[in-house]
Design a protein around this motif. Structure first.
Motif, mmCIF file in Angstrom:
data_model
loop_
_atom_site.group_PDB
_atom_site.id
_atom_site.type_symbol
_atom_site.label_atom_id
_atom_site.label_comp_id
_atom_site.label_asym_id
_atom_site.label_seq_id
_atom_site.Cartn_x
_atom_site.Cartn_y
_atom_site.Cartn_z
ATOM 1 N N THR A 145 0.833 -1.198 0.000
ATOM 2 C CA THR A 145 0.000 0.000 0.000
ATOM 3 C C THR A 145 0.869 1.250 0.000
ATOM 4 O O THR A 145 1.838 1.342 0.767
ATOM 5 N N GLY A 146 0.514 2.168 -0.885
ATOM 6 C CA GLY A 146 1.280 3.393 -1.011
ATOM 7 C C GLY A 146 2.380 3.323 -2.053
ATOM 8 O O GLY A 146 2.990 4.346 -2.384
ATOM 9 N N SER B 162 0.578 5.730 -5.284
ATOM 10 C CA SER B 162 -0.288 5.696 -4.099
ATOM 11 C C SER B 162 -1.303 4.563 -4.184
ATOM 12 O O SER B 162 -2.504 4.760 -3.942
ATOM 13 N N ASN C 260 -3.574 1.398 -3.457
ATOM 14 C CA ASN C 260 -4.260 0.880 -2.280
ATOM 15 C C ASN C 260 -4.913 -0.455 -2.614
ATOM 16 O O ASN C 260 -4.912 -0.895 -3.773
#
Length: 120
Positions: free
Chosen positions: A14-15, A84, A86
């Protein structure tokens, strides 16, 4: 007939970021629209982003500001820069192109898909 080959999928936290590529080959005269679609687990396939030969882009609302689609018309190649990331971005990403063959026939081609997994 156009043949599409995708690359760049994989596992990311994530990210994180990934860059997908789609190369079109075959008896292609011109490509009008190139697009990325995805199918998340348990969901229908949806358009993530597309781009015209003139560079006009269109994005799914949930990826605006995070994903960037681009193309190299000279190489019949399209890219999707994904930042970014997710968990909701997890899925199989498919390349789609629509254009005209060398025999002046319209085509609508799909790649086999590349898997993107975003781990939390």
């Amino acid at each position: 007939q156009a043949v599409l080959e995708e690359s760049g999928g994989g596992l990311v936290q994530t990210g994180g970021s990934l860059r997908l590529s789609c190369a079109a080959s075959g008896s292609i005269s011109s490509i009008d629209v190139m697009g990325w679609y995805r199918r998340a687990p348990g969901k229908q396939r949806e358009l993530v982003a597309d781009i015209t030969s003139g560079g006009t882009t269109n994005y799914l609302d949930s990826v605006k500001g995070r994903f960037t689609i681009s193309r190299d018309n000279a190489k019949n190649t399209m890219y999707l820069q994904m930042n970014s990331l997710n968990h909701e971005d997890t899925g199989v990403y498919y390349c789609n192109t629509r254009g005209t063959t060398s025999w002046d026939l319209a085509f609508d081609a799909w790649g086999p898909g590349t898997l993107v997994i975003v781990s939390s």
